[in-house]
Each structure stands twice: as structure tokens, then as C-alpha cells.
Design an enzyme around this catalytic site. Structure first.
Site, PDB file in Angstrom:
ATOM      1  N   CYS A  47       1.261  -1.451   0.043  1.00  0.00           N
ATOM      2  CA  CYS A  47      -0.082  -0.085   0.268  1.00  0.00           C
ATOM      3  C   CYS A  47       0.518   0.872   0.003  1.00  0.00           C
ATOM      4  O   CYS A  47       2.277   1.202  -0.197  1.00  0.00           O
ATOM      5  CB  CYS A  47      -0.549  -0.064   1.773  1.00  0.00           C
ATOM      6  N   CYS A  50       3.808   1.498   2.355  1.00  0.00           N
ATOM      7  CA  CYS A  50       5.236   1.167   2.194  1.00  0.00           C
ATOM      8  C   CYS A  50       6.266   2.497   0.819  1.00  0.00           C
ATOM      9  O   CYS A  50       7.104   2.543   0.788  1.00  0.00           O
ATOM     10  CB  CYS A  50       5.176  -0.110   1.415  1.00  0.00           C
ATOM     11  N   ASP A 561      -5.799  15.025 -35.476  1.00  0.00           N
ATOM     12  CA  ASP A 561      -5.004  14.630 -35.964  1.00  0.00           C
ATOM     13  C   ASP A 561      -5.955  13.254 -37.258  1.00  0.00           C
ATOM     14  O   ASP A 561      -4.743  12.075 -36.143  1.00  0.00           O
ATOM     15  CB  ASP A 561      -3.288  14.236 -35.989  1.00  0.00           C
TER      16      ASP A 561
END
Length: 677
Positions: A47, A50, A561
Site C-alpha cells: 500500500c 510502504c 490528427d
């Protein structure tokens, strides 16, 4: 005797020359040296807590300028001074913090990871070790027999990567097959292995947890099974023995990873999600064991909760498995970019005079600047360079987005990863490794994924105080419910059968911890950012970091584009007009027969259109059929041509059935005009 500066001056003057002692300029010491950037694969993070802990440890290391750790990609990027700290010392620091670590790649060119095939015994390992030990320029090496990976640290002034590989192949008499390991492919494979391993843990935990759940909630309603489970064996029933053993296997075998991770976190004076899981499951398991022992001693049997621990561990592991799948998707963008480059290349061997005397296939990662490469039709350009000889059309849509192939001839620049369509090209390599355009694009994607959004930084801060807050709330819940029951704030009817205020309050306390697992707050934000960044890169939009992603909500207009993005990335015939009384099929047959000799992309589009038109007239072929123009059967209707040649910038000319055929290119609009002479 030590020679002084004055002695040297006197010796020069004695030889008849003038000499003067100049003050030494400390250019060597004052000269600035570049820092290196290394990427490290970090395992064991669960998590955001850490991440915060590890980033703090890395930033405190001497010589480390910058350290960023990403939970969603399990990567750490460290900028460091190689004169103060080495890559191995950084790896050791990460491992000392309780995590797994290995170097993925570095901006330094003195280390290479090789895959070695042909190692079958310890004798082969000793042979490889002796070979590298006596090889000039090799500083350090490590061979992993399990993964067959050889990590070599070498002196770049004495030895190059290709010379290293060639030396191993030559000295082993080709018994060992050595190839370069792509760091990005290694990271993807490690993520797949981790997902597979996590799935096995989930299935094992589930297979042990379901019987415990069934013994508690299903078997009591099945007389035959209930009779077996209530058999008295020693101080406990058979069902109690089974629950203790099965729950213990889940708790201490499958759930060992949570205890180890919690111990690492507490050792570094930090808390993480594993601390919550270890606390919640341990409380449920050990209380249940205590209840059994208390009942065996006193005769008062309390309710046990052996099913809580396996089910919680199973759900958390399943969440981690889904997390690994999400992490795998975040690396799809980089994986697809890496796959654009070919794995091998054709190297032309030259003599001292520069004449080509042969060719050999080498690993594309072993190409060196100045190498002369042969790019055959249909293959990819391995690195950036320029065309020495040859002429061909190259598809550069992977970089420019333009579908129209670009003509490459002598002195034209080519980009690694682009596709050579027709003719052979002889290319001299100028940029390799991290200097190529493709590598720089990959680097940009990695940088974008490593950058933290402001909301993610806030989530990391909350996650750092999340676990202590949950533990405090859990203890408060226990005390409130326990003392409220003692003073009679709620009726005893609320207690479970044979229950006490202690286990009633304990269940509420455990529930607080269970609901807080896993730490979704610390995981959801980085995962969302990584997935979004990966999706953007896959679609040709590079989202530069989480900050830009967070500001994207304010976008009102998007400009595309259209070439290769909103349209197909290849030319196609849209309209055919015949200005004479010639049959349409005859017209297409003539023009397609002429265009079949040309390599121009518009010629290919005309040939494909004519091929489809020809077979659509055949009732045996439906319009949904895929026509492969390379098939001899599909092109058998074409007419023979003679004296074909191309007029650059104008069109083509040939003779068909003694008729002169001229096909001219008109660029505005883009038409092909057929003249029959």
C-alpha cells in the site's frame, strides 16, 4: 627518493631549455560528473504506506539525489551519484528495509543482463564462472541458475556488450547460447509470475476456507455430517480439530506473507495494510483457540470464529490478485512500444577496406554505433541511422502517425521500429539504446507513470496515518462495547449464545479492522493514474504525469490528427471513373496489371481494389471474403507486362499486348490517370 617539482625544473634547465613551475589546476576534482538514473524492481509493497517508508529510506542514502517509488508499477526510480553510492548498495538498502529488489535498468552502460541457454549441471556453471573470471574487462558477475540469467558488470573501455557475448559463445564452443534480456520484457514477465503465484494462493486459501465455512453454517443442518463432526476426540470434537488445523494452515502458511510484511513495516517504524490484516486475522484465530482451551478447562464453551480468518485472508488475497491484473494493464503501453523494435538484426561484416564480406544475425540490443545493417523487405529497422545505399518505402506511422509510407534513399534518416516495405536498405547505425527515438518515447511513458498527481500525494499522506487511526478506532470500539456491557448499557440478550461481553466487544473491534482492509484509499488513486496513463499512451496521447491527468477534467475541446487516428492507416481506392466506352472490368485489369510491378503504396491500393472487383463478379465469392493479393490464384487474372519502368514523380509506363500503357499520378486530387497509346 621522491622527485620534487624543483628537481624537474632544474633538469630541464640543465638540458638547455627554459622552465617554469605552474600552479596545478584542480580540473579533475572540479570537473562535474553526471549522475545516473536507475530503475529498480521492488517486490513486497502492499500500500501507499510502504511507498512512503521506502522513499524516505532511499532519500536518506548518501549520494541519492532523487527517489520516486510507484506502487502500481512496483518500480523505483533513483537518481544517484555513482562516485558516492553504487547500484548494489541501493539494492541492499531496499532489501534491508524488508523488500525484494533487483536492478531493472540504468542509464549507465557498464552492466548487462544476459539469458544463458545450455547450462544443465554444476560443471557447466563452473565452466561459465571460470570463463568470465579470466575474461579481460569483466569486473563482477552473478549467475542465477534458476532463471538462467547472467548479470555482468564490465569496463566499457575494455569490453563491449557484443564482444562479451561473442567471447562467451566462442570460448564455450557454442555450447552456451547467450542472448540479451530486455529489461522491459523482464518486468512484464515478473508481473505475470506474481499474478500466477497470487492466484495459486487464492485458490489454496479458498479450498481450505470453504470447508471451515461449511462446518459452521451448513453441516449443522445435515444430520449425517453433523453426527461425524460432533464426535468427541480427546478434549475437543472432531469439527473443532478440523477447524483448528485448516484455519491454522491458512493463517500461517498462506498468510505468512502478511506477517513478514507487517514485521518489515514495524521494524522500519511504519504501518501498512499488512499490519491490519495480521492484527484482524490473528485476533480472530487466537481468540477462537483461547475459547476452545477455556471450554476444555472450565466446561464453559464460547463461540469460536475460525471461519473469519480464512475468509478474510482469501478476500484480501483475491483483492491483491485483481490489483496485479490492474498493474499488468498499466504496463501494456510500454510492452507494446517495446514490441515495435525487432529482436534481431542483420549485421554486415566488413573487411579493413570497407568491403562487405558476409553477414550475421545478431541481437538488436548488441548493435553498436557505426555498424552497417541490412534491412530486408518486410522487416523492421532495429535502430536509428541513415541509409548508405538502397531505396525503399518505409512505414513511419508508429512515430509520425502518417499512413503514407516515406521514400528512403541514400543519406535519408531512418527511425528504429519503423517498417521497411519493399526494397532492401543498407543502414549505418548512429543512435542505439536509450538514445533512439523509440527508447525516448518509452522513457517519456515511464516518466509519466512515475509522476505523482497532487491528489495521489494527498492520498499517500492519508494512507500514512490510516493504519494507526484504524488501530486506535478498533481499540476504542472494544473498550466502549466492553465497558458499556459491564455497566448494563445494553441487554444481555444481545450477546451470542454462551458469549461474554469480552468476545462480543472483540467481534466489533475485529470488524473495524476487517472493514478497513485492504487500504483502498492508498491503492485506488495510483492504480487509476497508471491505467489512465497507459490507455493514453496506447492511443497515441502521452499524458505527462498525474498532474496533467488531473487537469484534463477542464478540457473543453480536443483536436485530432485524423490520419491513422480517426481513419485507417493505409491508402484505399474510393472512386473509379471510365471516360470512354471501355468495359470497367477490362479497364481495371489493364491498370492493375501495370500497377502490379510498382512498389508505390497507391499502386498496392489500386491492385487490391481491382482484385476485389474481379472476384466480386464471381458468384462463388462473397463480398465478405478476404482477398489475399499475394496468392497466385488471386493474381492469375493479371496480364503480362513488358518494358516496365517508373517515372519518378510522374507515374509508370509499360506495354501490355503491344499496347503502350501510361499511368500518371495527379496529386490534387490524388488520382491515377490511365492512357492507352
Amino acid at each position: 627518493m621522491i622527485v620534487q617539482d624543483g628537481d624537474i625544473k632544474n633538469a630541464i634547465e640543465d638540458a638547455g631549455f627554459e622552465a617554469e613551475i605552474l600552479q596545478e589546476q584542480p580540473t579533475t576534482k572540479a570537473k562535474s560528473h553526471e549522475t545516473l538514473v536507475g530503475q529498480f524492481i521492488i517486490g513486497g509493497m502492499t500500500c501507499a504506506a510502504c511507498v512512503n517508508s521506502l522513499e524516505g529510506i532511499l532519500r536518506k542514502l548518501p549520494g541519492v539525489k532523487r527517489a520516486i517509488v510507484a506502487l502500481a508499477t512496483s518500480l523505483g526510480e533513483v537518481e544517484y551519484d555513482p562516485l558516492i553510492i553504487s547500484k548494489n548498495e541501493i539494492v541492499n538498502a531496499i532489501e534491508d528495509a524488508g523488500f525484494e529488489a533487483s536492478l531493472a535498468q540504468s542509464s549507465g552502460q557498464d552492466r548487462i543482463t544476459l539469458g544463458v541457454n545450455g547450462i544443465y549441471s554444476n560443471l557447466d556453471v563452473h565452466m561459465l564462472n571460470d570463463m568470465l573470471y579470466n575474461m579481460k574487462g569483466v569486473r563482477q558477475f552473478t549467475f542465477n541458475k534458476t532463471s538462467s540469467e547472467l548479470d555482468v558488470l564490465f569496463d566499457t573501455e575494455i569490453l563491449g556488450p557484443r564482444a562479451l557475448v561473442d567471447a562467451i559463445n566462442e570460448e564455450s564452443s557454442s555450447d552456451f547460447k547467450v542472448h540479451v534480456k530486455n529489461p522491459h520484457i523482464r518486468m512484464v514477465s515478473q508481473n505475470i509470475e506474481e499474478s500466477t503465484r497470487m492466484l495459486h494462493h487464492v485458490l489454496l486459501s479458498l479450498s481450505l476456507g470453504i470447508p471451515i465455512f461449511a462446518m459452521r453454517f451448513i453441516c449443522p443442518y445435515i444430520p449425517f455430517l453433523n453426527t461425524i463432526l460432533v464426535l468427541q476426540i480427546g478434549p475437543f470434537q472432531l469439527g473443532d480439530w478440523l477447524r483448528v488445523v485448516l484455519a491454522g494452515l491458512v493463517q500461517f502458511v498462506v498468510g505468512k506473507r502478511f506477517y513478514l510484511a507487517a514485521f518489515r513495516a514495524l521494524r522500519n517504524r511504519a504501518t501498512n495494510m499488512d499490519v491490519l490484516v495480521a492484527l484482524g486475522t490473528s485476533a480472530a484465530y487466537f481468540y477462537s483457540v483461547y475459547a476452545l482451551l477455556y471450554g476444555a478447562i472450565t466446561g464453559f464453551w464460547f463461540q469460536t470464529y475460525f471461519e473469519t480468518s480464512p475468509m478474510l485472508i482469501t478476500f484480501v488475497l483475491f483483492g491483491k490478485y485483481l490489483e496485479n491484473l490492474a498493474k499488468g494493464k498499466t504496463s501494456d503501453a510500454i510492452k507494446k512500444l517495446v514490441e515495435l523494435a525487432p529482436s534481431t538484426a542483420l549485421l554486415l561484416i566488413q573487411d579493413k577496406g570497407g568491403s562487405v564480406i558476409g553477414e550475421r544475425e545478431i541481437d538488436a540490443l548488441l548493435i553498436q554505433p557505426g555498424d552497417l545493417l541490412k534491412i530486408v523487405p518486410g522487416s523492421k529497422v532495429p535502430v536509428d541511422g541513415f541509409v548508405v545505399s538502397g531505396s525503399s518505402y518505409v512505414n513511419e506511422s508508429m512515430v509520425t502517425g502518417e499512413s503514407a509510407p516515406v521514400l528512403k534513399k541514400a543519406s535519408s534518416l531512418v527511425i528504429g521500429g519503423t517498417i521497411n516495405l519493399h526494397g532492401s536498405l543498407y543502414v549505418q547505425a548512429t543512435k542505439i539504446g536509450s538514445d533512439t527515438v523509440l527508447s525516448q518515447i518509452i522513457s517519456l511513458v515511464e516518466t509519466a507513470q512515475m509522476t505523482k498527481a497532487p491528489i495521489q500525494k494527498f492520498a499517500d499522506f492519508v494512507a500514512s496515518i490510516f493504519v494507526p487511526t484504524v488501530v486506535a478506532l478498533s481499540m476504542t470500539t472494544f473498550m466502549v462495547w466492553y465497558f458499556s456491557g459491564v455497566v448494563g448499557s445494553y441487554p444481555q440478550d444481545w450477546l451470542p449464545q454462551n458469549g461474554t461481553y469480552f468476545d462480543f466487544a472483540l467481534m466489533f473491534s475485529i470488524s473495524v479492522v476487517v472493514v478497513a482492509c485492504p487500504c483502498a484509499l492508498g491503492l485506488a488513486t495510483p492504480t487509476a493514474v497508471m491505467v489512465a496513463t497507459g490507455v493514453g499512451a496506447n492511443n497515441g496521447v502521452l499524458i505527462k504525469g498525474g498532474d496533467a491527468l488531473e487537469r484534463a477534467q477542464k478540457i473543453r475541446y480536443v483536436v485530432f490528427d485524423k490520419t491513422g487516428t480517426l481513419t485507417q492507416s493505409k491508402a484505399a481506392v474510393t472512386t473509379v471513373k471510365v471516360f470512354t466506352r471501355m468495359d470497367r472490368g477490362e479497364f481495371l485489369t489493364l491498370v492493375a496489371s501495370a500497377e502490379a510491378n510498382s512498389e508505390h503504396p497507391i499502386s498496392k491500393a489500386i491492385l487490391e481494389y481491382a482484385c476485389n472487383f474481379h472476384f466480386f463478379e464471381d458468384p462463388c465469392v462473397t463480398k465478405d471474403s478476404l482477398i489475399e493479393i499475394s496468392d497466385a490464384k488471386m493474381t492469375g487474372w493479371l496480364l503480362d507486362t513488358v518494358d516496365f519502368y517508373t517515372i519518378p514523380g510522374k507515374g509508370i509506363q509499360c506495354y501490355i499486348n503491344e499496347k503502350q500503357i501510361l499511368v500518371r499520378l495527379e496529386s490534387k486530387p490524388q488520382w491515377r490517370l490511365l492512357y492507352l497509346l
